[in-house]
Design an enzyme around this catalytic site. Structure first.
Site, PDB file in Angstrom:
ATOM      1  N   ASP A  53     -10.803  -4.918 -21.872  1.00 60.92           N
ATOM      2  CA  ASP A  53     -10.331  -4.888 -20.485  1.00 60.92           C
ATOM      3  C   ASP A  53      -8.920  -5.479 -20.463  1.00 60.92           C
ATOM      4  O   ASP A  53      -8.694  -6.578 -19.955  1.00 60.92           O
ATOM      5  CB  ASP A  53     -11.290  -5.683 -19.595  1.00 60.92           C
ATOM      6  CG  ASP A  53     -10.947  -5.564 -18.106  1.00 60.92           C
ATOM      7  OD1 ASP A  53      -9.992  -4.827 -17.769  1.00 60.92           O
ATOM      8  OD2 ASP A  53     -11.629  -6.214 -17.286  1.00 60.92           O
TER       9      ASP A  53
ATOM     10  N   CYS B  12      -6.893  -0.748 -15.931  1.00 60.61           N
ATOM     11  CA  CYS B  12      -6.239  -0.708 -14.623  1.00 60.61           C
ATOM     12  C   CYS B  12      -4.988   0.156 -14.646  1.00 60.61           C
ATOM     13  O   CYS B  12      -4.256   0.230 -13.663  1.00 60.61           O
ATOM     14  CB  CYS B  12      -5.891  -2.129 -14.158  1.00 60.61           C
ATOM     15  SG  CYS B  12      -4.744  -2.993 -15.259  1.00 60.61           S
TER      16      CYS B  12
ATOM     17  N   CYS C 293      -2.938  -8.774   7.303  1.00 59.60           N
ATOM     18  CA  CYS C 293      -2.949  -7.667   6.342  1.00 59.60           C
ATOM     19  C   CYS C 293      -4.358  -7.104   6.290  1.00 59.60           C
ATOM     20  O   CYS C 293      -5.325  -7.839   6.051  1.00 59.60           O
ATOM     21  CB  CYS C 293      -2.508  -8.155   4.964  1.00 59.60           C
ATOM     22  SG  CYS C 293      -2.654  -6.889   3.674  1.00 59.60           S
TER      23      CYS C 293
ATOM     24  N   TYR D 188     -10.032  -9.607 -24.087  1.00 60.86           N
ATOM     25  CA  TYR D 188      -9.325  -9.909 -22.833  1.00 60.86           C
ATOM     26  C   TYR D 188     -10.383 -10.325 -21.795  1.00 60.86           C
ATOM     27  O   TYR D 188     -10.437  -9.789 -20.695  1.00 60.86           O
ATOM     28  CB  TYR D 188      -8.523  -8.699 -22.332  1.00 60.86           C
ATOM     29  CG  TYR D 188      -7.692  -8.015 -23.387  1.00 60.86           C
ATOM     30  CD1 TYR D 188      -6.395  -8.441 -23.659  1.00 60.86           C
ATOM     31  CD2 TYR D 188      -8.190  -6.931 -24.107  1.00 60.86           C
ATOM     32  CE1 TYR D 188      -5.623  -7.803 -24.630  1.00 60.86           C
ATOM     33  CE2 TYR D 188      -7.426  -6.292 -25.078  1.00 60.86           C
ATOM     34  CZ  TYR D 188      -6.144  -6.731 -25.338  1.00 60.86           C
ATOM     35  OH  TYR D 188      -5.388  -6.101 -26.291  1.00 60.86           O
TER      36      TYR D 188
ATOM     37  N   GLN E 172     -11.326 -10.472 -11.026  1.00 58.29           N
ATOM     38  CA  GLN E 172     -11.085  -9.218 -10.308  1.00 58.29           C
ATOM     39  C   GLN E 172     -10.939  -9.461  -8.800  1.00 58.29           C
ATOM     40  O   GLN E 172     -11.640 -10.287  -8.229  1.00 58.29           O
ATOM     41  CB  GLN E 172     -12.227  -8.236 -10.560  1.00 58.29           C
ATOM     42  CG  GLN E 172     -12.301  -7.731 -11.987  1.00 58.29           C
ATOM     43  CD  GLN E 172     -11.313  -6.601 -12.285  1.00 58.29           C
ATOM     44  OE1 GLN E 172     -10.452  -6.276 -11.475  1.00 58.29           O
ATOM     45  NE2 GLN E 172     -11.440  -5.999 -13.461  1.00 58.29           N
TER      46      GLN E 172
ATOM     47  N   CYS F  86       0.844  -1.203   0.000  1.00 61.22           N
ATOM     48  CA  CYS F  86       0.000   0.000   0.000  1.00 61.22           C
ATOM     49  C   CYS F  86       0.877   1.250   0.000  1.00 61.22           C
ATOM     50  O   CYS F  86       1.993   1.232   0.503  1.00 61.22           O
ATOM     51  CB  CYS F  86      -0.899   0.035   1.236  1.00 61.22           C
ATOM     52  SG  CYS F  86      -2.076  -1.319   1.341  1.00 61.22           S
TER      53      CYS F  86
END
Length: 453
Positions: free
Chosen positions: A381, A408, A159, A312, A283, A81
């Protein structure tokens, strides 16, 4: 100018797309780790290069009202992160600005309205997929996530963005390795057995798959390993041994051996059910995936008369959402395992108006077009590298009424939109969606329509 370890005062006037603060000292750019735009800091220089320097915060002069304490105890070391030092609302503003900056600077697009980023009500424990590297510790094997820009493994018991069963799986495998002295993989020497622990979890079904990535096709005491995993994970449905003996950064190999249960798990998105296999893309944030796909289908404006391409397509998620509202859908995916899963998913959901092809989209789509098979609406995608130019050229020649681009990576999205807008299409709507809270990544869905001359 200045040197390493110098401490300088800076006003942070912007942020990079990875979340670092940016300030200037005597006209020289300084990137400050963990700084937020609007802050004033004393920064300690840690690296000086020709055109910029990198620094860390030495002392705050004026803090941002958007700053907060990270919830992860290893946040400053872990590379998973990068935005936990900001309040969540600020991260959504930041991600929208990243999309705007890329569309403007790379895409050359002006007067484009980018909507507010759609965030999560509860942006924690959202990931249904984890990939933990395993390595040698001083005494026992260790597992966690890599430090920023390195392959040093940062250990953490839990996490805050993973589902709890993923952490349980990792801990169980480490316990098994300690109990039976199973060697961890050493990247430098190439020796050792266990490389990664990966998980895939059905968010709505609770079904869990644990993938042990190893250098060999056999590991010791598998029955005990399975017992330890079953003890920790109530929804355990699948344990798979993935064999990867190649040196390098690729996590999963191509060979899967089922050690326990099914070779797939099932999850639900909306009213549809999907089989998920070890190698197929799915996803990672199911809550936001439904929002993303609903938006994509809304943008497509399907009436039941359209022929649709889903490029895709993975295991057929968007394809099957579209098939409920279109005349027919053609999906294209390079991973054969995913294509086969897409066919099974279509059958599982009683959707008979779909066809799936295995291969590169830039090769399959031109072949289909030459045969007279074309689409009124196209979904793309792609992976982070974006679309191949050969594919974009074919889409321009095909001239569908609408293209719905799910991305993305804002930079390759902007590059591809630049090509399409220069060749007969216009951007109608841009909607960022926060699929990856607390990271700098952002998903974007864009509606493009054909410009009729």
């Amino acid at each position: 100018m200045f040197s390493k370890n110098d401490v300088i005062e800076l006003e942070i006037t912007g942020m990079t797309h990875e979340g670092m603060g940016v300030g200037k000292k005597d006209g020289f750019a300084v990137f400050v780790q963990g700084a937020i735009d609007g802050e004033k800091v004393k920064a300690k220089i840690i690296k000086v290069l020709k055109k910029y320097a990198v620094a860390r915060i030495h002392e705050f002069i004026e803090k941002s009202p958007y700053r907060k304490e990270p919830f992860c105890p290893v946040y400053n070391r872990c590379g998973g992160c990068s935005l936990q030092h900001m309040i969540y609302e600020k991260t959504l503003l930041f991600k929208r600005q990243v999309v705007i900056d890329n569309l403007t600077r790379i895409g050359g697009l002006e007067n484009i309205t980018v909507k507010d980023t759609i965030g999560m009500e509860n942006p924690y424990n959202y990931r249904n997929k984890a990939q933990y590297p395993v390595g040698e510790g001083k005494e026992d094997p260790v597992s966690g996530f890599y430090a920023k820009r390195s392959h040093e493994i940062i250990e953490s018991d839990v996490c805050g963005i993973q589902l709890p069963d993923s952490d349980k799986a990792k801990r169980a495998v480490l316990e098994y390795m300690r109990k039976y002295s199973v060697p961890a993989y050493n990247e430098e020497t190439g020796h050792g057995l266990i490389r990664h622990v990966a998980t895939k979890i059905g968010f709505h079904t609770g079904e869990t798959m644990v993938i042990i990535v190893a250098t060999k096709s056999k590991i010791p005491h598998t029955e005990d390993l399975i017992s330890m995993l079953k003890k920790e994970i109530s929804g355990l449905k699948s344990v798979v041994l993935n064999v990867n003996s190649k040196r390098g950064n690729v996590i999963l190999g191509q060979k899967n051996i089922s050690l326990y249960g099914s070779s797939t798990i099932t999850d639900r998105l909306g009213s549809l059910y999907f089989e998920i296999s070890p190698l197929a893309f799915y996803q990672v944030n199911p809550v936001q995936t439904e929002i993303l796909y609903d938006k994509a289908i809304e943008f497509a404006g399907l009436t039941g008369k359209e022929s649709v391409f889903d490029l895709y397509c993975g295991i057929g998620t968007i394809s099957l959402f579209a098939a409920q509202k279109a005349k027919n859908v053609v999906g294209v995916e390079i991973v054969e395992e995913a294509t086969e899963a897409a066919k099974k998913n279509a059958a599982k959901n009683n959707l008979c108006n779909t066809d799936f092809y295995t291969g590169k989209a830039e090769e399959i789509v031109p072949e289909l077009y030459e045969k007279g098979i074309k689409a009124d609406v196209v979904f793309v995608d792609p992976p982070r590298k974006g679309c191949d130019e050969k594919l974009l050229k074919t889409l321009v020649d095909m001239s569908p009424e609408r293209i719905v681009y799910v991305s993305c990576n804002p930079s390759t999205l902007a590059r591809d939109l630049k090509y399409l807008t220069a060749n007969g299409f216009e951007v109608k709507e841009v909607q960022p969606v926060d699929m990856f809270p607390w990271t700098h990544h952002v998903e974007t869905v864009v509606l493009m329509s054909r410009v009729d001359k």
